[in-house]
Scaffold this motif. Structure first.
Motif, PDB file in Angstrom:
ATOM      1  N   THR A  83      -8.109  14.264  -7.289  1.00  0.00           N
ATOM      2  CA  THR A  83      -7.401  12.997  -7.415  1.00  0.00           C
ATOM      3  C   THR A  83      -7.955  11.985  -6.416  1.00  0.00           C
ATOM      4  N   PRO A  84      -8.192  10.764  -6.841  1.00  0.00           N
ATOM      5  CA  PRO A  84      -8.737   9.766  -5.902  1.00  0.00           C
ATOM      6  C   PRO A  84      -7.751   9.456  -4.776  1.00  0.00           C
ATOM      7  N   HIS A  85      -8.297   9.159  -3.617  1.00  0.00           N
ATOM      8  CA  HIS A  85      -7.465   8.768  -2.480  1.00  0.00           C
ATOM      9  C   HIS A  85      -6.833   7.406  -2.759  1.00  0.00           C
ATOM     10  N   GLU A  86      -5.526   7.309  -2.535  1.00  0.00           N
ATOM     11  CA  GLU A  86      -4.813   6.049  -2.758  1.00  0.00           C
ATOM     12  C   GLU A  86      -3.849   5.805  -1.605  1.00  0.00           C
ATOM     13  N   TRP A  87      -3.742   4.519  -1.254  1.00  0.00           N
ATOM     14  CA  TRP A  87      -2.736   4.123  -0.277  1.00  0.00           C
ATOM     15  C   TRP A  87      -1.372   4.057  -0.954  1.00  0.00           C
ATOM     16  N   CYS A  88      -0.339   4.221  -0.173  1.00  0.00           N
ATOM     17  CA  CYS A  88       1.024   4.191  -0.707  1.00  0.00           C
ATOM     18  C   CYS A  88       1.438   2.735  -0.955  1.00  0.00           C
ATOM     19  N   PRO A  89       1.827   2.408  -2.187  1.00  0.00           N
ATOM     20  CA  PRO A  89       2.200   1.008  -2.473  1.00  0.00           C
ATOM     21  C   PRO A  89       3.596   0.687  -1.938  1.00  0.00           C
ATOM     22  N   GLY A  90       3.880  -0.609  -1.864  1.00  0.00           N
ATOM     23  CA  GLY A  90       5.211  -1.079  -1.501  1.00  0.00           C
ATOM     24  C   GLY A  90       5.538  -1.062  -0.036  1.00  0.00           C
ATOM     25  N   VAL A  91       4.529  -0.916   0.818  1.00  0.00           N
ATOM     26  CA  VAL A  91       4.778  -0.907   2.263  1.00  0.00           C
ATOM     27  C   VAL A  91       4.657  -2.328   2.794  1.00  0.00           C
ATOM     28  N   ASP A  92       5.688  -2.760   3.491  1.00  0.00           N
ATOM     29  CA  ASP A  92       5.720  -4.117   4.027  1.00  0.00           C
ATOM     30  C   ASP A  92       4.558  -4.336   4.995  1.00  0.00           C
ATOM     31  N   GLY A  93       3.841  -5.426   4.798  1.00  0.00           N
ATOM     32  CA  GLY A  93       2.742  -5.770   5.694  1.00  0.00           C
ATOM     33  C   GLY A  93       1.376  -5.403   5.170  1.00  0.00           C
ATOM     34  N   TYR A  94       1.320  -4.771   3.976  1.00  0.00           N
ATOM     35  CA  TYR A  94       0.030  -4.372   3.424  1.00  0.00           C
ATOM     36  C   TYR A  94      -0.071  -4.767   1.944  1.00  0.00           C
ATOM     37  N   ILE A  95      -1.224  -5.227   1.561  1.00  0.00           N
ATOM     38  CA  ILE A  95      -1.536  -5.565   0.171  1.00  0.00           C
ATOM     39  C   ILE A  95      -2.633  -4.625  -0.295  1.00  0.00           C
ATOM     40  N   LEU A  96      -2.444  -4.019  -1.474  1.00  0.00           N
ATOM     41  CA  LEU A  96      -3.388  -3.037  -1.996  1.00  0.00           C
ATOM     42  C   LEU A  96      -4.195  -3.608  -3.160  1.00  0.00           C
ATOM     43  N   ALA A 103      -6.792  -1.358   1.301  1.00  0.00           N
ATOM     44  CA  ALA A 103      -5.567  -1.918   1.874  1.00  0.00           C
ATOM     45  C   ALA A 103      -5.936  -3.064   2.811  1.00  0.00           C
ATOM     46  N   MET A 104      -5.172  -4.154   2.714  1.00  0.00           N
ATOM     47  CA  MET A 104      -5.398  -5.301   3.594  1.00  0.00           C
ATOM     48  C   MET A 104      -4.100  -5.582   4.355  1.00  0.00           C
ATOM     49  N   ARG A 105      -4.234  -5.687   5.660  1.00  0.00           N
ATOM     50  CA  ARG A 105      -3.074  -5.996   6.507  1.00  0.00           C
ATOM     51  C   ARG A 105      -2.743  -7.465   6.347  1.00  0.00           C
ATOM     52  N   SER A 106      -1.523  -7.732   5.866  1.00  0.00           N
ATOM     53  CA  SER A 106      -1.079  -9.109   5.687  1.00  0.00           C
ATOM     54  C   SER A 106      -0.141  -9.488   6.828  1.00  0.00           C
ATOM     55  N   ASP A 107       0.365 -10.708   6.774  1.00  0.00           N
ATOM     56  CA  ASP A 107       1.259 -11.178   7.849  1.00  0.00           C
ATOM     57  C   ASP A 107       2.708 -11.199   7.378  1.00  0.00           C
ATOM     58  N   SER A 108       3.020 -10.390   6.340  1.00  0.00           N
ATOM     59  CA  SER A 108       4.389 -10.401   5.820  1.00  0.00           C
ATOM     60  C   SER A 108       5.356  -9.639   6.708  1.00  0.00           C
ATOM     61  N   SER A 109       4.843  -8.692   7.507  1.00  0.00           N
ATOM     62  CA  SER A 109       5.723  -7.926   8.396  1.00  0.00           C
ATOM     63  C   SER A 109       6.073  -8.783   9.609  1.00  0.00           C
ATOM     64  N   GLN A 110       7.347  -8.983   9.837  1.00  0.00           N
ATOM     65  CA  GLN A 110       7.781  -9.890  10.895  1.00  0.00           C
ATOM     66  C   GLN A 110       8.247  -9.119  12.128  1.00  0.00           C
ATOM     67  N   GLY A 111       7.842  -9.606  13.261  1.00  0.00           N
ATOM     68  CA  GLY A 111       8.369  -9.082  14.511  1.00  0.00           C
ATOM     69  C   GLY A 111       7.555  -7.955  15.090  1.00  0.00           C
TER      70      GLY A 111
END
Length: 449
Positions: free
Chosen positions: A272-285, A292-300
């Motif tokens: 099975t291909p390696h996949e990041w877990c979707p739906g995690v705040d602060g990351y866009i897949l 995975a790209m670290r976004s600025d949606s996670s606050q604080g």
């Protein structure tokens, strides 16, 4: 009830063994016959394809050469026409002038002869008129006719050596080989990908670069996967349990054309291909969930910045690779690595039951920083994790009894041209492992394969 003698039973057993051996022998021969049929099919099929390719190529050459020769002939003929037109025009003008003078001289002759034959009463008048007209015509003035050396003499300069040169080039153009100079050597399945290795099989062939192509088994067209000097390449984004065909060719040193393609090899991956877990705040897949790209949606500050794999898809004996394609501001908690669980609510992978490397190159084992350090992680960096099982039994360190555990893994982390090797102690045996990343600031982008 009659019983068989020992000799009869032994003979019967021998007959059964011979029958089984004959069946196996026949099966092996049938398999070899099938292999022979496939070999004959390959020879005849490749020969037919090569004939078609040769006919097509030389027909295209013949058509192109005929067109080029025709265009050159028309160009030279146009030059001849232009020279002829420009050279004949003044000759035509001169001819018209001479013909006009001849006509005027003929008319003057007729008038002079008439004046001589006329009567005495009109003779003087006609003779005076004739004399004036003859003076006006200027009988001593003749138009200049150009000498032949001054007139163009059109000719063509043709180099007869062109045919010889063409014959020499055509005589060396193309070649037929019974075996391609390079062949696919090995197909190694990886999660959602296949590592393709190839090698040179013609000792007289000096490769300058290689070209790898692949396609689905039911697809019509191959697509390029790699062009370069390496002899292996990891083909990503492949669907598991799907057959793919791989072929490779090479460009010889100092040559512009590619060699014949290798015999296509079929490969597939069951992993099975390696996949990041979707739906995690602060990351866009990405759509395939392998980027995975670290976004600025996670606050604080202090919020969880760890992103795990969707499931524990990493197994010992495999190579796990993180490739950094974009970088943001660095932080001491930034890390990529492997862990035994996907523990939530943590700030970083620099924790128990995990091994990781921070973006500044520090290596952490169960939350403790090692003295050995790797190069800092930057854009384009590829960090690899290789693990092998060392022990399934209870182990402990004489130097530090608190390190007791039940599972020991030998871990190799590579980055740049350096690597560190160490033993990782876990509390319990695990069949598979999670991978993860943690970035404090936005801008980081990581591909996993």
């Amino acid at each position: 009830m009659k019983y068989m003698s020992v000799e009869t039973e032994s003979l019967l057993q021998e007959v059964k063994e011979n029958i089984e051996a004959a069946q196996n022998y026949r099966s092996e021969l049938q398999q070899r016959l099938q292999g022979l049929s496939q070999a004959r099919k390959q020879v005849r099929g490749s020969s037919s394809h090569t004939r078609e390719a040769l006919h097509r190529h030389f027909q295209e050459l013949q058509t192109s050469l005929s067109r080029v020769l025709g265009e050159r002939l028309n160009s030279l003929l146009q030059e001849v026409d232009a020279i002829e037109r420009e050279s004949v025009s003044p000759l035509d003008d001169c001819q018209k002038l001479i013909e006009h003078g001849i006509s005027a001289a003929d008319e003057l002759l007729r008038e002079g002869e008439a004046a001589i034959r006329c009567g005495i009463s009109d003779r003087e008048e006609k003779l005076c008129h004739f004399a004036k007209k003859a003076l006006h015509i200027q009988l001593d003035s003749l138009p200049e006719v150009p000498a032949l050396v001054d007139v163009p003499c059109v000719s063509a300069q043709l180099d007869n050596s062109l045919l010889r040169v063409m014959q020499e080039h055509v005589g060396r153009h193309g070649n037929v080989s019974s075996h391609p100079p390079v062949q696919v050597e090995e197909l190694v399945e990886r999660p959602g990908s296949i590592l393709v290795r190839w090698c040179k099989v013609d000792e007289d062939f000096t490769p300058q670069e290689y070209r790898l192509q692949y396609r689905r088994n039911n697809a019509a067209q191959y697509e390029d996967a790699y062009v370069g000097k390496d002899c292996e390449f990891l083909v990503l984004h492949l669907d598991p349990q799907t057959d793919y065909l791989f072929r490779v060719c090479a460009r010889g040193e100092g040559r512009t054309e590619w060699s014949p393609w290798s015999i296509p090899q079929t490969g597939y991956t069951t992993l099975t291909p390696h996949e990041w877990c979707p739906g995690v705040d602060g990351y866009i897949l990405s759509s395939r969930k392998n980027i995975a790209m670290r976004s600025d949606s996670s606050q604080g500050y202090g919020r969880s910045c760890v992103l795990y794999s969707s499931s524990p898809t990493y197994f010992c004996g495999q190579t796990l690779t993180f490739r950094i394609s974009a970088a943001g501001q660095m932080h001491r908690h930034d890390s990529v690595g492997v862990c035994a669980d996907n523990q939530a609510g943590v700030e970083s992978l620099q924790r128990d039951q995990a091994v990781c490397i921070s973006t500044n190159g520090a290596v952490f084992v169960n939350g403790k920083e090692m003295t050995n350090q790797l190069p800092a992680v930057t854009v384009g960096s590829a960090v690899t994790f290789d693990m092998e099982m060392v022990s399934l039994f209870s182990v402990s360190s004489n130097n530090n009894p608190t390190d007791g555990g039940t599972f020991k893994l030998r871990v190799t982390i590579g980055s740049g041209n350096r690597e560190v090797v160490f033993d990782w102690l876990l509390d319990q045996a695990v069949d598979s492992l999670f991978f993860g990343c943690s970035f404090e600031h936005p801008g980081w982008k990581v591909l996993v394969f």
